[in-house]
Design a protein around this motif. Structure first.
Motif, short mmCIF file in Angstrom:
data_model
loop_
_atom_site.label_atom_id
_atom_site.label_comp_id
_atom_site.label_asym_id
_atom_site.label_seq_id
_atom_site.Cartn_x
_atom_site.Cartn_y
_atom_site.Cartn_z
N SER A 46 0.84 -1.18 0.00
CA SER A 46 0.00 0.00 0.00
C SER A 46 0.88 1.24 0.00
CB SER A 46 -0.90 -0.01 1.23
OG SER A 46 -1.59 1.21 1.37
N PRO A 47 0.57 2.26 -0.82
CA PRO A 47 1.45 3.42 -0.94
C PRO A 47 1.42 4.36 0.26
CG PRO A 47 -0.52 3.74 -2.28
CD PRO A 47 -0.57 2.33 -1.76
N SER A 48 0.48 4.19 1.18
CA SER A 48 0.40 5.07 2.33
C SER A 48 -0.46 4.42 3.40
CB SER A 48 -0.21 6.43 1.94
OG SER A 48 -0.32 7.27 3.07
N ILE A 49 -0.21 4.79 4.66
CA ILE A 49 -1.05 4.30 5.76
C ILE A 49 -1.68 5.45 6.52
CG2 ILE A 49 0.13 2.09 6.09
CD1 ILE A 49 1.77 3.38 8.31
N VAL A 50 -1.57 6.66 5.97
CA VAL A 50 -2.19 7.82 6.62
C VAL A 50 -3.29 8.37 5.73
CG1 VAL A 50 -0.10 8.43 7.86
CG2 VAL A 50 -0.54 9.46 5.65
N ASN A 51 -4.07 9.27 6.29
CA ASN A 51 -5.23 9.80 5.57
C ASN A 51 -4.81 10.82 4.52
OD1 ASN A 51 -7.24 8.33 6.95
ND2 ASN A 51 -7.01 9.69 8.71
N THR A 52 -4.35 10.33 3.40
CA THR A 52 -4.00 11.18 2.27
C THR A 52 -5.17 11.17 1.29
OG1 THR A 52 -2.29 11.65 0.63
CG2 THR A 52 -2.86 9.34 0.97
N SER A 53 -5.03 11.85 0.16
CA SER A 53 -6.17 11.98 -0.75
C SER A 53 -6.51 10.64 -1.40
CB SER A 53 -5.87 13.01 -1.83
OG SER A 53 -5.01 12.49 -2.81
N GLU A 54 -7.81 10.43 -1.60
CA GLU A 54 -8.26 9.20 -2.23
C GLU A 54 -7.70 9.06 -3.63
OE1 GLU A 54 -12.44 7.15 -3.69
OE2 GLU A 54 -12.47 8.57 -2.03
N THR A 55 -7.62 10.17 -4.36
CA THR A 55 -7.08 10.13 -5.74
C THR A 55 -5.63 9.68 -5.75
OG1 THR A 55 -8.59 11.88 -6.43
CG2 THR A 55 -6.65 11.49 -7.81
N TYR A 56 -4.82 10.22 -4.81
CA TYR A 56 -3.42 9.83 -4.72
C TYR A 56 -3.29 8.34 -4.46
CZ TYR A 56 1.20 9.22 -2.61
OH TYR A 56 2.46 8.74 -2.30
N LEU A 57 -4.06 7.86 -3.50
CA LEU A 57 -4.00 6.44 -3.16
C LEU A 57 -4.42 5.57 -4.33
CD1 LEU A 57 -5.50 6.44 0.43
CD2 LEU A 57 -3.20 5.72 -0.20
N ARG A 58 -5.56 5.92 -4.91
CA ARG A 58 -6.11 5.10 -5.98
C ARG A 58 -5.18 5.06 -7.19
NH1 ARG A 58 -11.05 3.36 -5.97
NH2 ARG A 58 -11.76 4.96 -4.52
N PRO A 276 -3.32 11.53 17.51
CA PRO A 276 -3.13 10.26 16.79
C PRO A 276 -2.93 10.45 15.29
CG PRO A 276 -4.81 9.99 18.46
CD PRO A 276 -4.46 11.45 18.45
N ASP A 277 -3.72 11.33 14.66
CA ASP A 277 -3.57 11.56 13.22
C ASP A 277 -2.22 12.19 12.90
OD1 ASP A 277 -6.01 10.47 12.69
OD2 ASP A 277 -7.05 12.38 12.41
N GLU A 278 -1.79 13.14 13.73
CA GLU A 278 -0.49 13.77 13.52
C GLU A 278 0.64 12.77 13.71
OE1 GLU A 278 -1.52 18.34 15.03
OE2 GLU A 278 -0.72 16.84 16.44
N PHE A 279 0.48 11.89 14.70
CA PHE A 279 1.53 10.89 14.94
C PHE A 279 1.63 9.92 13.76
CE2 PHE A 279 3.01 6.75 16.45
CZ PHE A 279 4.24 7.12 16.98
N GLN A 280 0.49 9.51 13.21
CA GLN A 280 0.51 8.62 12.05
C GLN A 280 1.29 9.25 10.90
OE1 GLN A 280 -3.41 7.46 10.88
NE2 GLN A 280 -3.85 6.38 12.76
N GLU A 281 0.99 10.52 10.63
CA GLU A 281 1.67 11.21 9.52
C GLU A 281 3.16 11.36 9.81
OE1 GLU A 281 1.16 15.24 6.79
OE2 GLU A 281 -0.29 14.76 8.37
#
Length: 350
Positions: A46-58, A276-281
């Motif tokens: 998976s290219p990322s495990i944080v809440n990045t843009s859906e378009t980037y992930l897809r 938590p979100d900041e730590f993930q990033e």
């Protein structure tokens, strides 16, 4: 009688009982291609495990899938970490990657023919198992306990990856080591079981096949290969890791095992001061710093305990050929010993 390895081989169409574990967040696309070309099962991370843009992930995930299909005619898999928010819903990043893999399979063509399996790790994907399988994908669930293995199998999962606590990257809250976990899972389940954690050579493969497993999965061993696209300093750092050179630290989904370095000293402050979100990033960024830029002093270095056993950096084809050859030799010798045991001819030295 058909062995579990033969069942697994026929399910996926691979030549050797060796699987490459998912190893995000930095890509493993070229590594996966090399593993599949060498007869194992390569896995796109998976290219990322944080809440990045859906378009980037897809777009990023689909690009990796299409790349490997264009550079090998062999089967391959994708790996998606499963995380959930406090209310229990799947994280958007996990759902996006699962959905994109299903779409790629359903689109057919060369990509759909070669994408044979979807591996979920780090959490339970229960509501998606039937959809994954309906698309024609083999579902592999990576678990760290007998109870989670049974839960996944009861839900319909095709293949269990039993992952011991010594594994690198995100590991388990309640750690059970490979040689305790693997025999229990193999005994309890009538399905192919792949074993992961602390495995790097023909001895490990021979032991797991003799135990009744369908094969082995490796992550850390594959970091230290010529084709792997992570930074050369990171790869060499894995080879140079001494005994006791690893440490378990707090990760996004669960504890994470990595290689000791000064970068770990920043963790307590990051955990204290960040949401938590900041730590993930932050955590993903520190991993990418090491994997992409080669900053092995200040970044975070996911890696397994087996790093201390590694001494070289072969090509993927050389590594897989060596593991399979050595395992075959060991199993051949063990067969003769087994016959002696059956006949009561083994004696202990005085």
């Amino acid at each position: 009688m058909t062995s579990m390895w033969e069942r697994y081989r026929d399910m996926l169409g691979i030549s050797h009982p060796i699987v490459q574990d998912g190893m995000g967040p930095q890509p493993t696309t070229m590594l996966a291609t090399a593993v599949s070309n060498a007869g194992g099962l390569g896995s796109i991370s998976s290219p990322s495990i944080v809440n990045t843009s859906e378009t980037y992930l897809r777009d990023g995930f689909r690009a990796a899938i299409e790349y490997i299909a264009a550079h090998t005619d062999a089967p391959f898999a994708v790996n998606v970490p499963v995380g959930r928010v406090a209310s229990g819903e799947l994280l958007p990043v996990s759902e996006t990657c699962i959905s994109e893999a299903i779409a790629a399979k359903r689109d057919g063509g060369k990509v759909g023919n070669q994408l044979v399996a979807l591996t979920t790790s780090a959490g339970y994907p229960g509501e998606f198992i039937a959809t994954i399988q309906a698309a024609g994908l083999i579902h592999q669930a990576k678990v760290g306990s007998v109870r989670h293995a049974i839960k996944a199998r009861d839900a319909g999962t095709d293949v269990i990856i039993a992952s011991g606590y010594e594994m690198g990257g995100h590991t388990h809250v309640n750690g059970v080591h490979t040689m305790v976990l693997a025999p229990q899972v193999i005994e309890r389940l009538n399905c192919p079981v792949i074993v992961s954690g602390g495995l790097c050579d023909g001895r490990g493969l021979a032991a797991m096949l003799a135990m009744g497993a369908a094969g082995i999965a490796m992550g850390t061993r594959f970091i230290a290969t010529v084709e792997h696209e992570w930074h050369e300093r990171y790869k060499q750092r894995v080879v140079d890791t001494p005994e006791w050179g690893d440490q378990v630290f707090q990760g996004v989904y669960a504890p994470c095992r990595g290689l000791k370095n000064p970068g770990l000293e920043k963790l307590p402050e990051a955990l204290r001061s960040k949401t938590p979100d900041e730590f993930q990033e932050w955590e993903e960024g520190e991993m990418r710093r090491a994997m992409r830029e080669g900053d092995i002093e200040n970044g975070l270095l996911p890696g397994g305990q087996v790093a201390a056993a590694l001494t070289d950096m072969p090509t993927v084809a050389e590594l897989i050929e060596r593991i399979v050859r050595d395992a075959a030799d060991l199993l051949g010798g063990a067969a003769a010993t087994a016959e002696q045991l059956r006949l009561g001819r083994v004696t202990t030295a005085a």
